[in-house]
Scaffold this motif. Structure first.
Motif: not given
Length: 202
Positions: A17-25
């Motif tokens: 989840q953090l990888v997905d969110v971090g990628r977007a940010v």
């Protein structure tokens, strides 16, 4: 920050989840402007959770870059694994164009400067190396100087990359259409390649 109605994620699920969110940010703001606070807020967790899993912003960024590189290299490696030389040129072009279209945030992260190294530069070097190996074998078979194969591989990958960036600003052109033009240009050049090009100025 869990509550009674939110399902608690496993460690693996939380990292993903953090990888997905971090990628977007990172794709939206770049490394410098992105913050652990915003990543945590979007993931609906506290900041310490990000540090617990990745040690901080740079650690999370490194994991995202590594995953994107692994993904696109795998796609292109599969594309050039078999077929005629022209098939491989077309397949490599299409694989990269589809990556740009289907994972724009990942491509945006790779296109930006990382805190230590440039993700896109590392990616292109690895892809060019693999494509160069294919070219080297074909050059030997056709009687050309195999030492020049890496040069042509770099030229092809550079062309595909810049066209991919152009396609982001021109979304009406499909990955298939863009790849067909790039492959046609590259193939026509390779098909009529002289064994020893004349030097400029002669």
């Amino acid at each position: 920050m869990a509550d009674g109605t939110r399902t608690r994620l496993s460690a693996v699920e939380r990292r993903n989840q953090l990888v997905d969110v971090g990628r977007a940010v990172f794709a939206e703001k770049g490394y410098e402007a992105a913050s652990v606070e915003e990543i945590a807020e979007r993931a609906k967790i506290s900041k310490p959770v990000v540090y617990e899993h990745f040690g901080g912003k740079e650690g999370l960024y490194a994991v995202i870059v590594d995953r994107e590189m692994e993904y696109v290299i795998a796609q292109i490696s599969t594309a050039i694994a078999e077929g005629t030389p022209r098939d491989r040129v077309e397949a490599a072009s299409l694989a990269f164009m589809r990556y740009v279209k289907e994972r724009p945030s990942g491509f945006a992260v790779l296109s930006r400067d990382a805190p230590v190294t440039t993700g896109l530069s590392n990616l292109l070097a690895e892809v060019a190396h693999r494509v160069g190996n294919v070219f080297r074998a074909e050059f030997k078979r056709a009687g050309y100087d195999a030492r020049t194969a890496p040069l042509y591989a770099q030229a092809l990958i550079g062309m595909v990359t810049f066209v991919g960036q152009w396609c982001i600003d021109n979304p009406k052109m499909s990955p298939e259409e863009a790849a067909s033009h790039v492959a046609a240009l590259a193939w026509m050049g390779l098909r009529h390649l002289p064994e020893q090009p004349d030097r400029l100025g002669k």
